[in-house]
Design an enzyme around this catalytic site. Structure first.
Site, PDB file in Angstrom:
ATOM      1  N   GLY A 204       2.461   2.253  10.704  1.00  0.00           N
ATOM      2  CA  GLY A 204       3.362   3.397  10.531  1.00  0.00           C
ATOM      3  C   GLY A 204       4.058   3.832  11.804  1.00  0.00           C
TER       4      GLY A 204
ATOM      5  N   GLU B 233      -6.856   4.432   7.954  1.00  0.00           N
ATOM      6  CA  GLU B 233      -6.722   5.869   7.626  1.00  0.00           C
ATOM      7  C   GLU B 233      -7.992   6.382   6.947  1.00  0.00           C
ATOM      8  OE1 GLU B 233      -2.971   5.489   5.594  1.00  0.00           O
ATOM      9  OE2 GLU B 233      -2.024   5.000   7.499  1.00  0.00           O
TER      10      GLU B 233
ATOM     11  N   LYS C 149       0.021   4.278  -0.186  1.00  0.00           N
ATOM     12  CA  LYS C 149      -0.653   5.458   0.397  1.00  0.00           C
ATOM     13  C   LYS C 149      -0.469   6.658  -0.542  1.00  0.00           C
ATOM     14  CE  LYS C 149       0.426   3.596   4.909  1.00  0.00           C
ATOM     15  NZ  LYS C 149       0.086   3.683   6.295  1.00  0.00           N
TER      16      LYS C 149
ATOM     17  N   ASN D 287       0.855  -1.194   0.000  1.00  0.00           N
ATOM     18  CA  ASN D 287       0.000   0.000   0.000  1.00  0.00           C
ATOM     19  C   ASN D 287       0.892   1.245   0.000  1.00  0.00           C
ATOM     20  OD1 ASN D 287      -1.845   2.041   0.487  1.00  0.00           O
ATOM     21  ND2 ASN D 287      -2.177   1.482   2.648  1.00  0.00           N
TER      22      ASN D 287
ATOM     23  N   SER E 165       3.616  -2.147  10.321  1.00  0.00           N
ATOM     24  CA  SER E 165       5.076  -2.080  10.454  1.00  0.00           C
ATOM     25  C   SER E 165       5.776  -3.389  10.098  1.00  0.00           C
ATOM     26  CB  SER E 165       5.466  -1.609  11.866  1.00  0.00           C
ATOM     27  OG  SER E 165       4.970  -0.296  12.088  1.00  0.00           O
TER      28      SER E 165
ATOM     29  N   GLU F 158      -5.145  -5.273  10.782  1.00  0.00           N
ATOM     30  CA  GLU F 158      -4.147  -4.214  10.939  1.00  0.00           C
ATOM     31  C   GLU F 158      -4.415  -3.463  12.240  1.00  0.00           C
ATOM     32  OE1 GLU F 158      -2.260  -2.883   7.085  1.00  0.00           O
ATOM     33  OE2 GLU F 158      -4.123  -1.767   7.224  1.00  0.00           O
TER      34      GLU F 158
ATOM     35  N   HIS G 133      -9.446   0.740   5.154  1.00  0.00           N
ATOM     36  CA  HIS G 133      -8.137   0.969   5.790  1.00  0.00           C
ATOM     37  C   HIS G 133      -8.362   1.937   6.956  1.00  0.00           C
ATOM     38  CE1 HIS G 133      -4.068   2.368   6.475  1.00  0.00           C
ATOM     39  NE2 HIS G 133      -3.647   1.301   5.822  1.00  0.00           N
TER      40      HIS G 133
HETATM   41  C1  PEP Z   1      -0.638   0.095   5.998  1.00  0.00           C
HETATM   42  O1  PEP Z   1      -0.626   1.223   5.509  1.00  0.00           O
HETATM   43  O2  PEP Z   1      -1.579  -0.664   5.766  1.00  0.00           O
HETATM   44  C2  PEP Z   1       0.480  -0.304   6.844  1.00  0.00           C
HETATM   45  C3  PEP Z   1       0.440  -1.478   7.420  1.00  0.00           C
HETATM   46  O3  PEP Z   1       1.516   0.588   6.980  1.00  0.00           O
HETATM   47  P1  PEP Z   1       2.964   0.300   7.648  1.00  0.00           P
HETATM   48  O4  PEP Z   1       3.468  -0.992   7.050  1.00  0.00           O
HETATM   49  O5  PEP Z   1       3.795   1.466   7.271  1.00  0.00           O
HETATM   50  O6  PEP Z   1       2.751   0.166   9.112  1.00  0.00           O
END
Ligand code: PEP
Length: 250
Positions: free
Chosen positions: A170, A95, A11, A9, A210, A164, A93
């Site tokens: 992040g 976000e 973003k 992803n 992460s 998640e 997601h």
């Molecule tokens: C994500 O954006 O779905 C995500 C898991 O980001 P990150 O790997 O940066 O934590």
């Protein structure tokens, strides 16, 4: 058998030059036993479609609108994504839920619309730190999933899930493999009771939060973790390829 799946992803990152540089590098992914997809911003989808033509790397979008067309300024429909070569779309997601007010109901509508357009939705669920500390992790996950699964027009066989934990996205704080596995096992148990044992056993549940080359193998070796949804590390070809190549196929 569930084929491991690594989804990147991006973003709101990238540029035409970035797309040109990173996609050819992903063709170095060695394992033929892993499915790989990238999720660039909308405006780069057509460029990515051209660069990925003939390769095994698939394309997805980061969100979509539930309507087919109409006066919805700024939105993109499933049909439009299909024309750009998208086989997958992220739905819900954290976000999108946090910054753009996507409720469980909106997520359900989007999942239905994606499937109607023959795009496989990747439904993201996860608890915030506050919810985890209040002991509400399982309650939150169940609510987010049931909002979609209670709808009889959903095709569970054309769906991917992503757990998640919001506190791990992040932040550099990854869930331990054991902690993530416990939630994945809980999700699979719920799927058995809501659909069927076969569907539950076939459905891929990705972990996101992460994931990096140095923690991927531990997470991906868990019995109910079928892949990863990768944010930050998907923007660096070497890291993303490293995560894909850490899948243990034995
Ligand atoms: C994500 O954006 O779905 C995500 C898991 O980001 P990150 O790997 O940066 O934590």
């Amino acid at each position: 058998m569930r084929v491991p799946f690594i989804a990147g992803n991006w973003k709101m990152h990238g540029s035409r030059a970035f797309v040109e540089q990173i996609l050819p590098a992903l063709l170095a992914i060695q394992s033929s036993s892993v499915e790989v997809a990238v999720f660039p911003p909308f405006v780069f989808l057509s460029q990515a479609q051209t660069l990925l033509a003939g390769s095994e790397v698939k394309l997805g979008a980061q969100t979509m609108d539930a309507h087919d067309q109409g006066a919805y300024t700024g939105e993109i429909s499933g049909g439009m994504l299909k024309e750009c070569g998208c086989q997958y779309v992220l739905i819900g997601h954290s976000e999108r839920r946090e910054y753009y007010g996507e409720t469980d109901t909106v997520c359900r509508e989007k999942v239905i619309a994606a499937q109607k357009n023959a795009i496989i939705p990747i439904l993201c669920v996860g608890e915030t730190l506050q919810e985890r500390e209040a002991g509400k992790t399982f309650e939150v996950i169940e609510r987010q999933l049931w909002a979609v699964f209670r709808e009889s027009s959903i095709h569970p066989s054309a769906l991917v899930l992503a757990y998640e934990p919001v506190w791990a996205i992040g932040t550099g704080k990854t869930a331990t493999p054991e902690l993530a596995q416990a939630v994945h096992a809980f999700i699979r148990e719920k799927l058995v009771s809501w659909s069927s044992s076969n569907i539950a056993q076939d459905m891929r549940i990705l972990y996101g939060g992460s994931v990096k080359p140095d923690n991927a193998a531990g997470l991906l070796s868990q019995p109910d973790i079928d892949g990863a949804l990768v944010g930050g590390a998907s923007l660096v070809a070497e890291s993303f390829v490293g995560i894909c190549n850490s899948i243990d196929v034995d």
